[in-house]
Design a protein around this motif. Structure first.
Motif, PDB file in Angstrom:
ATOM      1  N   THR A  33      42.909 -24.941  98.792  1.00 44.34           N
ATOM      2  CA  THR A  33      41.774 -24.022  98.833  1.00 44.34           C
ATOM      3  C   THR A  33      41.961 -22.996  97.725  1.00 44.34           C
ATOM      4  N   TYR A  34      41.003 -22.921  96.816  1.00 45.84           N
ATOM      5  CA  TYR A  34      41.062 -21.962  95.710  1.00 45.84           C
ATOM      6  C   TYR A  34      40.135 -20.789  96.013  1.00 45.84           C
ATOM      7  N   LEU A  35      40.646 -19.561  95.860  1.00 47.71           N
ATOM      8  CA  LEU A  35      39.844 -18.363  96.092  1.00 47.71           C
ATOM      9  C   LEU A  35      39.363 -17.729  94.792  1.00 47.71           C
ATOM     10  N   HIS A  36      40.267 -17.581  93.808  1.00 51.60           N
ATOM     11  CA  HIS A  36      39.923 -16.917  92.544  1.00 51.60           C
ATOM     12  C   HIS A  36      40.539 -17.654  91.361  1.00 51.60           C
ATOM     13  N   PRO A  37      40.203 -18.915  91.125  1.00 53.74           N
ATOM     14  CA  PRO A  37      40.799 -19.614  89.974  1.00 53.74           C
ATOM     15  C   PRO A  37      40.371 -18.983  88.662  1.00 53.74           C
ATOM     16  N   VAL A  38      41.329 -18.680  87.808  1.00 55.08           N
ATOM     17  CA  VAL A  38      41.177 -17.996  86.510  1.00 55.08           C
ATOM     18  C   VAL A  38      40.210 -16.817  86.609  1.00 55.08           C
ATOM     19  N   ASP A  39      40.287 -16.087  87.718  1.00 49.74           N
ATOM     20  CA  ASP A  39      39.509 -14.869  87.974  1.00 49.74           C
ATOM     21  C   ASP A  39      38.032 -15.127  88.238  1.00 49.74           C
ATOM     22  N   GLY A  40      37.646 -16.380  88.496  1.00 47.70           N
ATOM     23  CA  GLY A  40      36.327 -16.638  89.037  1.00 47.70           C
ATOM     24  C   GLY A  40      36.350 -16.350  90.531  1.00 47.70           C
ATOM     25  N   ILE A  41      35.269 -16.650  91.217  1.00 49.63           N
ATOM     26  CA  ILE A  41      35.247 -16.447  92.659  1.00 49.63           C
ATOM     27  C   ILE A  41      34.590 -17.652  93.312  1.00 49.63           C
ATOM     28  N   THR A  42      35.218 -18.173  94.345  1.00 53.04           N
ATOM     29  CA  THR A  42      34.688 -19.291  95.113  1.00 53.04           C
ATOM     30  C   THR A  42      34.236 -18.773  96.483  1.00 53.04           C
ATOM     31  N   PRO A  43      33.533 -19.590  97.263  1.00 55.80           N
ATOM     32  CA  PRO A  43      33.137 -19.158  98.607  1.00 55.80           C
ATOM     33  C   PRO A  43      34.084 -19.621  99.710  1.00 55.80           C
ATOM     34  N   TYR A  44      35.199 -20.226  99.340  1.00 56.06           N
ATOM     35  CA  TYR A  44      36.016 -20.898 100.340  1.00 56.06           C
ATOM     36  C   TYR A  44      36.986 -19.941 101.016  1.00 56.06           C
ATOM     37  N   THR A  45      37.401 -20.292 102.236  1.00 57.11           N
ATOM     38  CA  THR A  45      38.370 -19.512 102.994  1.00 57.11           C
ATOM     39  C   THR A  45      39.521 -20.415 103.416  1.00 57.11           C
ATOM     40  N   TRP A 202      48.545 -32.760  90.301  1.00 53.21           N
ATOM     41  CA  TRP A 202      49.458 -31.746  89.785  1.00 53.21           C
ATOM     42  C   TRP A 202      48.805 -30.763  88.816  1.00 53.21           C
ATOM     43  N   ILE A 203      47.517 -30.980  88.448  1.00 51.10           N
ATOM     44  CA  ILE A 203      46.880 -30.078  87.493  1.00 51.10           C
ATOM     45  C   ILE A 203      45.379 -30.014  87.749  1.00 51.10           C
ATOM     46  N   SER A 204      44.795 -28.826  87.551  1.00 52.17           N
ATOM     47  CA  SER A 204      43.345 -28.651  87.607  1.00 52.17           C
ATOM     48  C   SER A 204      42.936 -27.751  86.449  1.00 52.17           C
ATOM     49  N   TYR A 205      41.665 -27.875  86.017  1.00 51.91           N
ATOM     50  CA  TYR A 205      41.160 -27.160  84.849  1.00 51.91           C
ATOM     51  C   TYR A 205      39.979 -26.276  85.267  1.00 51.91           C
ATOM     52  N   HIS A 206      39.875 -25.078  84.648  1.00 53.41           N
ATOM     53  CA  HIS A 206      38.886 -24.104  85.106  1.00 53.41           C
ATOM     54  C   HIS A 206      38.335 -23.269  83.948  1.00 53.41           C
ATOM     55  N   VAL A 207      37.061 -22.885  84.094  1.00 49.86           N
ATOM     56  CA  VAL A 207      36.398 -21.933  83.202  1.00 49.86           C
ATOM     57  C   VAL A 207      35.633 -20.956  84.076  1.00 49.86           C
ATOM     58  N   ALA A 208      35.701 -19.657  83.756  1.00 53.58           N
ATOM     59  CA  ALA A 208      35.005 -18.648  84.556  1.00 53.58           C
ATOM     60  C   ALA A 208      34.399 -17.597  83.638  1.00 53.58           C
ATOM     61  N   LEU A 209      33.101 -17.351  83.817  1.00 57.28           N
ATOM     62  CA  LEU A 209      32.387 -16.290  83.103  1.00 57.28           C
ATOM     63  C   LEU A 209      31.981 -15.240  84.122  1.00 57.28           C
ATOM     64  N   SER A 210      32.276 -13.974  83.834  1.00 58.83           N
ATOM     65  CA  SER A 210      31.948 -12.919  84.790  1.00 58.83           C
ATOM     66  C   SER A 210      31.433 -11.683  84.075  1.00 58.83           C
ATOM     67  N   TYR A 211      30.649 -10.912  84.813  1.00 58.02           N
ATOM     68  CA  TYR A 211      30.169  -9.607  84.353  1.00 58.02           C
ATOM     69  C   TYR A 211      30.484  -8.600  85.444  1.00 58.02           C
ATOM     70  N   GLY A 212      31.107  -7.491  85.069  1.00 56.78           N
ATOM     71  CA  GLY A 212      31.460  -6.485  86.061  1.00 56.78           C
ATOM     72  C   GLY A 212      32.857  -6.695  86.606  1.00 56.78           C
ATOM     73  N   ALA A 213      33.099  -6.140  87.790  1.00 59.00           N
ATOM     74  CA  ALA A 213      34.435  -6.112  88.372  1.00 59.00           C
ATOM     75  C   ALA A 213      34.924  -7.507  88.744  1.00 59.00           C
ATOM     76  N   THR A 214      36.199  -7.761  88.488  1.00 62.17           N
ATOM     77  CA  THR A 214      36.879  -8.979  88.911  1.00 62.17           C
ATOM     78  C   THR A 214      38.136  -8.587  89.683  1.00 62.17           C
ATOM     79  N   LEU A 215      38.847  -9.566  90.228  1.00 62.91           N
ATOM     80  CA  LEU A 215      39.959  -9.260  91.120  1.00 62.91           C
ATOM     81  C   LEU A 215      41.310  -9.242  90.436  1.00 62.91           C
ATOM     82  N   THR A 216      41.557 -10.152  89.472  1.00 66.71           N
ATOM     83  CA  THR A 216      42.926 -10.392  89.017  1.00 66.71           C
ATOM     84  C   THR A 216      43.239  -9.778  87.662  1.00 66.71           C
TER      85      THR A 216
END
Length: 284
Positions: A33-45, A202-216
């Protein structure tokens, strides 16, 4: 840094081979379960009893942060960095910080997985957060954000989005003793769009675009534009020792623009490491 990362990967391969004799003891990351991969945000718990601990190089020698699955729908964050770090700054109190995510719906046909997330912390006194090209960001008072997140997963492809608002009592940039920008208004929008590809164990790839506050990375800064890309790896996922089997490394490239001060900060290659451990009760 490149040599140390190469050493980690080589050691991971060697330790992984040592654990391959017992195939029941594996923990691949393609079903994590991924919550914030590369500082994006998912809906999962997380599932109830599942937990995650992350250690950033930025917080050393202090502790990092953890997420815990309270129920299958509710996940909370335990942020040890401000709780412990607050003792070393005036007025030497732990900085209260709480983050929680609640899942409203699970993906079904056209309905995406949907969740809401909120975070609150309070700074007892003015605190310098980080520097960008000789500009220092200062914050004081209370902060909160509230976001609605959604996500789809089709096999190895994951697409996630989030929209919300964030608030900070006081925030400003300064260069030396001179204030260069006061960040007003205090209430600002934020959004995130991210894509992940999780085909291998053993590996996953990610891209995240954000505007405003992030978590990490460069966290809790309004009106910031951030583009991150990178990977998560599980170099020891076949190891017989659980501590190594549950270890993951996020390697990320960070590109952040700060319009309020006209500055840009970047690590253009995905080499910045975040180390974390993810333990799931239901995995055998």
């Amino acid at each position: 840094m490149k040599k140390s990362l190469l050493a980690v990967l080589v050691c991971g391969h060697v330790f992984g081979l040592c654990g391959q004799t017992d195939t029941s003891k594996i923990n691949p990351l393609d079903d994590d379960t991924y919550l914030h991969p590369v500082d994006g945000i998912t809906p999962y718990t997380f599932h109830r009893g599942e937990w995650f601990y992350a250690q950033s190089l930025q917080t050393l020698p202090g502790p990092g942060w953890a997420f815990v699955g309270v129920t299958d729908r509710l996940t909370v964050q335990l942020d040890f960095t401000p709780l412990v770090g607050g003792l070393f700054f005036k007025p030497h109190y732990p900085i209260p910080s709480l983050s929680a995510r609640y899942k409203i719906a699970t993906q079904k046909q056209l309905l995406p997985t949907i969740s809401v997330e909120g975070q609150f912390f309070h700074l007892w006194d003015t605190l310098s957060r980080f520097d960008v090209k000789e500009h220092t960001l200062y914050q004081n008072g209370s902060y909160f954000h509230l976001k609605t997140a959604w996500g789809y997963r089709w096999g190895p492809l994951c697409v996630n989005g989030a929209v919300g608002v964030d608030y900070m009592s006081e925030m400003w940039w300064a260069q030396g003793d001179t204030m260069t920008a006061r960040l007003v208004p205090n209430l600002n929008p934020n959004f995130s769009l991210s894509v992940g590809w999780r085909k291998r164990p053993w590996i996953s790839y990610h891209v995240a675009l954000s505007y405003g506050a992030t978590l990490t990375y460069f966290e809790n800064v309004p009106r910031k534009i951030q583009l991150n890309y990178g990977m998560r790896i599980a170099p020891f996922y076949q190891n017989k020792w659980r501590f190594l089997r549950n270890m993951r490394i996020e390697l990320v490239a960070i590109n952040a623009w700060f319009p309020d001060i006209g500055q840009y900060a970047s690590i253009p290659l995905p080499i910045y490491p975040l180390f974390y451990w993810q333990w799931e009760r239901r995995k055998k």
